[in-house]
Motif scaffolding. Sequence first.
Motif, PDB file in Angstrom:
ATOM      1  N   THR A  29      43.060  21.250  79.810  1.00  0.00           N
ATOM      2  CA  THR A  29      43.653  19.903  80.432  1.00  0.00           C
ATOM      3  C   THR A  29      42.970  18.886  79.637  1.00  0.00           C
ATOM      4  O   THR A  29      41.708  19.053  79.268  1.00  0.00           O
ATOM      5  CB  THR A  29      43.016  19.840  81.968  1.00  0.00           C
ATOM      6  N   TYR A  30      43.147  17.464  79.645  1.00  0.00           N
ATOM      7  CA  TYR A  30      42.517  16.529  78.856  1.00  0.00           C
ATOM      8  C   TYR A  30      42.257  15.565  79.911  1.00  0.00           C
ATOM      9  O   TYR A  30      42.985  15.077  80.813  1.00  0.00           O
ATOM     10  CB  TYR A  30      43.499  15.806  78.011  1.00  0.00           C
ATOM     11  N   LEU A  31      40.964  15.470  79.838  1.00  0.00           N
ATOM     12  CA  LEU A  31      40.311  14.192  80.644  1.00  0.00           C
ATOM     13  C   LEU A  31      40.304  12.753  79.845  1.00  0.00           C
ATOM     14  O   LEU A  31      39.871  12.669  78.834  1.00  0.00           O
ATOM     15  CB  LEU A  31      38.991  14.301  81.095  1.00  0.00           C
ATOM     16  N   VAL A  32      41.014  11.688  80.661  1.00  0.00           N
ATOM     17  CA  VAL A  32      41.175  10.283  79.994  1.00  0.00           C
ATOM     18  C   VAL A  32      40.102   9.426  80.787  1.00  0.00           C
ATOM     19  O   VAL A  32      39.943   9.619  82.000  1.00  0.00           O
ATOM     20  CB  VAL A  32      42.508  10.028  80.217  1.00  0.00           C
ATOM     21  N   ARG A  33      39.285   8.612  80.053  1.00  0.00           N
ATOM     22  CA  ARG A  33      38.491   7.711  80.689  1.00  0.00           C
ATOM     23  C   ARG A  33      39.235   6.335  81.318  1.00  0.00           C
ATOM     24  O   ARG A  33      40.388   6.042  80.671  1.00  0.00           O
ATOM     25  CB  ARG A  33      37.551   7.021  79.469  1.00  0.00           C
ATOM     26  N   LYS A  34      38.789   6.160  82.446  1.00  0.00           N
ATOM     27  CA  LYS A  34      39.470   5.179  83.230  1.00  0.00           C
ATOM     28  C   LYS A  34      39.299   3.783  82.696  1.00  0.00           C
ATOM     29  O   LYS A  34      40.157   3.041  82.922  1.00  0.00           O
ATOM     30  CB  LYS A  34      39.009   5.355  84.692  1.00  0.00           C
ATOM     31  N   ASP A  35      38.108   3.493  82.210  1.00  0.00           N
ATOM     32  CA  ASP A  35      37.759   2.203  81.431  1.00  0.00           C
ATOM     33  C   ASP A  35      38.223   1.860  80.178  1.00  0.00           C
ATOM     34  O   ASP A  35      37.992   0.676  79.531  1.00  0.00           O
ATOM     35  CB  ASP A  35      36.163   1.968  81.884  1.00  0.00           C
ATOM     36  N   ASN A  36      38.783   2.798  79.817  1.00  0.00           N
ATOM     37  CA  ASN A  36      39.406   2.641  78.156  1.00  0.00           C
ATOM     38  C   ASN A  36      38.229   2.430  77.218  1.00  0.00           C
ATOM     39  O   ASN A  36      38.489   1.981  76.198  1.00  0.00           O
ATOM     40  CB  ASN A  36      40.511   1.762  78.234  1.00  0.00           C
ATOM     41  N   ILE A  37      36.958   2.888  77.511  1.00  0.00           N
ATOM     42  CA  ILE A  37      36.142   2.825  76.646  1.00  0.00           C
ATOM     43  C   ILE A  37      35.693   4.037  76.037  1.00  0.00           C
ATOM     44  O   ILE A  37      35.293   4.985  77.112  1.00  0.00           O
ATOM     45  CB  ILE A  37      34.803   2.011  77.231  1.00  0.00           C
ATOM     46  N   GLY A  38      35.856   4.352  74.731  1.00  0.00           N
ATOM     47  CA  GLY A  38      35.674   5.524  74.404  1.00  0.00           C
ATOM     48  C   GLY A  38      36.797   6.560  74.315  1.00  0.00           C
ATOM     49  O   GLY A  38      37.960   6.056  75.074  1.00  0.00           O
ATOM     50  N   ASN A  39      36.716   7.709  74.071  1.00  0.00           N
ATOM     51  CA  ASN A  39      38.047   8.759  73.933  1.00  0.00           C
ATOM     52  C   ASN A  39      37.639   9.653  75.133  1.00  0.00           C
ATOM     53  O   ASN A  39      36.560   9.999  75.922  1.00  0.00           O
ATOM     54  CB  ASN A  39      37.588   9.422  72.743  1.00  0.00           C
ATOM     55  N   GLY A  40      38.720  10.337  75.477  1.00  0.00           N
ATOM     56  CA  GLY A  40      38.749  11.453  76.498  1.00  0.00           C
ATOM     57  C   GLY A  40      38.385  12.591  75.822  1.00  0.00           C
ATOM     58  O   GLY A  40      37.955  12.610  74.478  1.00  0.00           O
ATOM     59  N   PHE A  41      38.173  13.669  76.507  1.00  0.00           N
ATOM     60  CA  PHE A  41      37.966  14.938  75.975  1.00  0.00           C
ATOM     61  C   PHE A  41      38.757  16.133  76.834  1.00  0.00           C
ATOM     62  O   PHE A  41      39.218  15.926  77.817  1.00  0.00           O
ATOM     63  CB  PHE A  41      36.660  15.184  75.717  1.00  0.00           C
ATOM     64  N   HIS A  42      38.558  17.184  76.106  1.00  0.00           N
ATOM     65  CA  HIS A  42      39.030  18.521  76.729  1.00  0.00           C
ATOM     66  C   HIS A  42      37.857  19.193  77.240  1.00  0.00           C
ATOM     67  O   HIS A  42      37.016  19.965  76.360  1.00  0.00           O
ATOM     68  CB  HIS A  42      39.732  19.479  75.870  1.00  0.00           C
ATOM     69  N   TYR A  97      36.408   9.372  84.775  1.00  0.00           N
ATOM     70  CA  TYR A  97      37.828  10.099  84.186  1.00  0.00           C
ATOM     71  C   TYR A  97      38.612  10.639  85.109  1.00  0.00           C
ATOM     72  O   TYR A  97      38.598  10.758  86.352  1.00  0.00           O
ATOM     73  CB  TYR A  97      37.232  11.575  83.536  1.00  0.00           C
ATOM     74  N   TYR A  98      40.091  10.639  84.667  1.00  0.00           N
ATOM     75  CA  TYR A  98      41.128  11.260  85.306  1.00  0.00           C
ATOM     76  C   TYR A  98      41.718  12.188  84.575  1.00  0.00           C
ATOM     77  O   TYR A  98      41.519  12.233  83.265  1.00  0.00           O
ATOM     78  CB  TYR A  98      41.963  10.469  86.007  1.00  0.00           C
ATOM     79  N   ALA A  99      42.296  13.440  85.159  1.00  0.00           N
ATOM     80  CA  ALA A  99      42.992  14.457  84.342  1.00  0.00           C
ATOM     81  C   ALA A  99      44.585  14.055  84.307  1.00  0.00           C
ATOM     82  O   ALA A  99      45.139  13.752  85.140  1.00  0.00           O
ATOM     83  CB  ALA A  99      42.730  15.656  85.111  1.00  0.00           C
ATOM     84  N   ARG A 100      44.784  14.365  82.979  1.00  0.00           N
ATOM     85  CA  ARG A 100      46.411  14.221  82.696  1.00  0.00           C
ATOM     86  C   ARG A 100      46.944  15.294  83.468  1.00  0.00           C
ATOM     87  O   ARG A 100      46.563  16.548  83.805  1.00  0.00           O
ATOM     88  CB  ARG A 100      46.533  14.406  81.158  1.00  0.00           C
ATOM     89  N   ASN A 101      48.136  15.048  83.769  1.00  0.00           N
ATOM     90  CA  ASN A 101      49.046  16.013  84.725  1.00  0.00           C
ATOM     91  C   ASN A 101      49.329  17.392  83.853  1.00  0.00           C
ATOM     92  O   ASN A 101      49.157  18.377  84.377  1.00  0.00           O
ATOM     93  CB  ASN A 101      50.561  15.330  84.971  1.00  0.00           C
ATOM     94  N   ASN A 102      49.740  17.165  82.836  1.00  0.00           N
ATOM     95  CA  ASN A 102      50.272  18.290  82.074  1.00  0.00           C
ATOM     96  C   ASN A 102      48.911  18.833  80.984  1.00  0.00           C
ATOM     97  O   ASN A 102      48.676  18.204  80.305  1.00  0.00           O
ATOM     98  CB  ASN A 102      51.556  18.248  81.350  1.00  0.00           C
ATOM     99  N   PRO A 103      48.560  20.251  80.962  1.00  0.00           N
ATOM    100  CA  PRO A 103      47.820  20.647  79.923  1.00  0.00           C
ATOM    101  C   PRO A 103      48.484  20.458  78.527  1.00  0.00           C
ATOM    102  O   PRO A 103      49.647  20.823  78.490  1.00  0.00           O
ATOM    103  CB  PRO A 103      47.850  22.219  80.438  1.00  0.00           C
ATOM    104  N   ILE A 104      47.666  20.279  77.404  1.00  0.00           N
ATOM    105  CA  ILE A 104      47.972  20.058  76.123  1.00  0.00           C
ATOM    106  C   ILE A 104      47.843  21.535  75.517  1.00  0.00           C
ATOM    107  O   ILE A 104      46.857  22.214  75.481  1.00  0.00           O
ATOM    108  CB  ILE A 104      47.362  19.279  75.710  1.00  0.00           C
ATOM    109  N   ALA A 105      48.697  22.021  74.513  1.00  0.00           N
ATOM    110  CA  ALA A 105      48.769  22.983  73.803  1.00  0.00           C
ATOM    111  C   ALA A 105      47.749  22.809  72.624  1.00  0.00           C
ATOM    112  O   ALA A 105      47.909  21.849  71.871  1.00  0.00           O
ATOM    113  CB  ALA A 105      50.109  23.524  73.580  1.00  0.00           C
TER     114      ALA A 105
END
Length: 168
Positions: free
Chosen positions: A119-132, A96-104
Amino acid sequence: LSGGYIMTLKKNIVSGVQEQLSSEELKGKIRFECEKIIKFCEGESNKDVCEDISFYKFENDLKISVAHLACLLIQLFLTCHHENLDYSKWTDTGLYYARNNPIARTIKTVFGEVKYWRTYLVRKDNIGNGFHPLDAVLGLTRDGFSPSVINLVTRLATRVSFTSTVLI
């Protein structure tokens, strides 16, 4: 809290904070609101009509003020947890990597709606969804309701019809 208390609150009581504030800024707002409530109880906000106010009106106005204060306190809780959450246990895995701006997000609580940021974490491998992670750690679900609201509505649904539950 009784169902009667919650049902008498005005709909959509929001903490009044629409931009992301630090925990220190929120503490200042909370202190200010506490002082306003104290002055209201002392009758300083309307000395001319102090004798004319009924206890019924006072109690209803106080409920709204306390609900507003509670929303700010919930927002402080969420902000402090967001500021102190260690994301490294997810980012250090390399997945995972963290998006720069927190989401409301707005969550509906027994006191009213509360807006908070996470903060939203995005999967680097684009497999599956990210999460908060904040939501996951605190046990907040995607439906936008606090656990207490879910509990209250679930208990209510066992006592009255579905149609009545939706109306209430």
